[in-house]
Design a protein around this motif. Structure first.
Motif, PDB file in Angstrom:
ATOM      1  N   ARG A 178      -5.800  12.935   8.795  1.00  0.00           N
ATOM      2  CA  ARG A 178      -4.784  13.953   9.086  1.00  0.00           C
ATOM      3  C   ARG A 178      -4.764  14.258  10.579  1.00  0.00           C
ATOM      4  N   ASP A 196      -5.540  19.092  16.114  1.00  0.00           N
ATOM      5  CA  ASP A 196      -5.395  19.586  17.469  1.00  0.00           C
ATOM      6  C   ASP A 196      -6.511  19.021  18.336  1.00  0.00           C
ATOM      7  N   PRO A 242      -6.303  20.963  11.672  1.00  0.00           N
ATOM      8  CA  PRO A 242      -5.135  20.159  11.274  1.00  0.00           C
ATOM      9  C   PRO A 242      -3.832  20.743  11.831  1.00  0.00           C
ATOM     10  N   ILE A 243      -2.946  19.856  12.289  1.00  0.00           N
ATOM     11  CA  ILE A 243      -1.634  20.254  12.780  1.00  0.00           C
ATOM     12  C   ILE A 243      -0.603  19.275  12.227  1.00  0.00           C
ATOM     13  N   SER A 244       0.653  19.570  12.469  1.00  0.00           N
ATOM     14  CA  SER A 244       1.706  18.685  11.988  1.00  0.00           C
ATOM     15  C   SER A 244       1.725  17.390  12.803  1.00  0.00           C
ATOM     16  N   LEU A 245       2.294  16.359  12.218  1.00  0.00           N
ATOM     17  CA  LEU A 245       2.407  15.085  12.917  1.00  0.00           C
ATOM     18  C   LEU A 245       3.228  15.234  14.187  1.00  0.00           C
ATOM     19  N   ASN A 246       4.278  16.053  14.133  1.00  0.00           N
ATOM     20  CA  ASN A 246       5.122  16.260  15.304  1.00  0.00           C
ATOM     21  C   ASN A 246       4.342  16.908  16.445  1.00  0.00           C
ATOM     22  N   GLU A 247       3.520  17.911  16.119  1.00  0.00           N
ATOM     23  CA  GLU A 247       2.698  18.570  17.138  1.00  0.00           C
ATOM     24  C   GLU A 247       1.694  17.590  17.738  1.00  0.00           C
ATOM     25  N   ARG A 270       2.041  14.397  18.008  1.00  0.00           N
ATOM     26  CA  ARG A 270       2.760  13.469  18.888  1.00  0.00           C
ATOM     27  C   ARG A 270       3.070  14.107  20.236  1.00  0.00           C
TER      28      ARG A 270
END
Length: 276
Positions: free
Chosen positions: A50, A53, A59-64, A66
């Motif tokens: 996953r 940061d 855990p963070i979003s895939l967009n973050e 990227r």
């Protein structure tokens, strides 16, 4: 587990691709008169695959993830340019790192140049990584260095042949350990400098370089500096990584005011050995 393995394979593939890209583009491009590097960064993941940061490990979003990778890729590119910049030779064996160690004012100018003059192009590099191409003109580097351009008169040979018009001077210096530098010179056999930054127009020096460096005759003849009728000569030696040319060729290139005007416009090309 299956998703995690697939994700790791994607990351590995992107990493291998990035390694090939960096080898291809990183470095000083003397014929183009610029430094060009690529910074590559991958999203950070935990043991479950996953995105996380980069600072907290949460855990963070895939967009973050990227977005963070994109920012890191730019920082990596800047670090690469800084390292390459310091190793560039200015003249007579002196590198930019040498000047930075001696001159705080120049160090400040270089820092401002890196902040304001580097151009960036950012884009995704596969599913899990980002890359940033950074470019810096060597003209910007020259302007940041403590160099003068007094525009002195070219030396006049004792015997001048019938004038022949040339659009540039191309010197084949392969096999003589002539290497690229920001402020090169051309020498006569007696040690006299017949071409250097003291003779040229600084506007052309900054815009196109005091001399261009290429690796083949074909590249030399196609270079914008060459023009339609260059004087092509072979170096007969080197002085501090600068070529020496024969007295005969010196007389030919300095045989007319028109040729001298072309030299003042920095229309000089060195063909040198390729260094991998």
């Amino acid at each position: 587990m299956k998703k995690y393995i697939i994700f790791q394979l994607i990351v590995l593939t992107a990493f291998l691709y990035a390694g090939a890209s960096e080898k291809e583009v990183d470095g000083a491009r003397w014929s183009e008169y610029k430094i060009r590097v690529i910074g590559e960064s991958h999203i950070r993941v935990n043991s479950d695959g996953r995105p996380i940061d980069e600072l907290s490990g949460e855990p963070i979003s895939l967009n973050e993830a990227r977005i963070q990778a994109r920012k890191r890729s730019r920082l990596i590119a800047v670090e690469k340019i800084s390292r390459l910049l310091g190793k560039l030779t200015i003249e007579n064996g002196k590198t930019i790192n040498t000047v930075l160690d001696e001159d705080m004012q120049t160090k400040n100018k270089i820092a401002m140049m890196l902040k304001n003059e580097v151009s960036y192009r950012e884009s995704p590099a596969g599913f899990s990584s980002s890359h940033c191409i950074a470019e810096l003109s060597m003209g910007s580097i020259l302007q940041s260095l403590p160099l003068t351009y007094p525009e002195e008169s070219f030396p006049v040979p004792s015997a001048i042949p019938i004038a022949t018009a040339y659009t540039s001077l191309i010197i084949d210096a392969r096999g003589l350990e002539v290497s690229p530098m920001l402020s090169p010179a051309v020498y006569a056999g007696d040690g006299l400098e017949i071409y250097n930054r003291y003779f040229v127009d600084p506007a052309f020096a900054v815009r196109t370089g005091i001399a261009a460096y290429v690796h083949t005759e074909k590249e030399a003849l196609k270079h914008p500096k060459a023009g339609s009728h260059p004087l092509f000569t072979a170096a007969i030696g080197n002085v501090k990584s600068n070529p020496i040319i024969s007295t005969r060729d010196i007389r030919r290139i300095l045989s007319s005011p028109g040729n001298i005007m072309e030299l003042k416009k920095c229309r000089v090309i060195f063909i040198v050995d390729r260094v991998d």
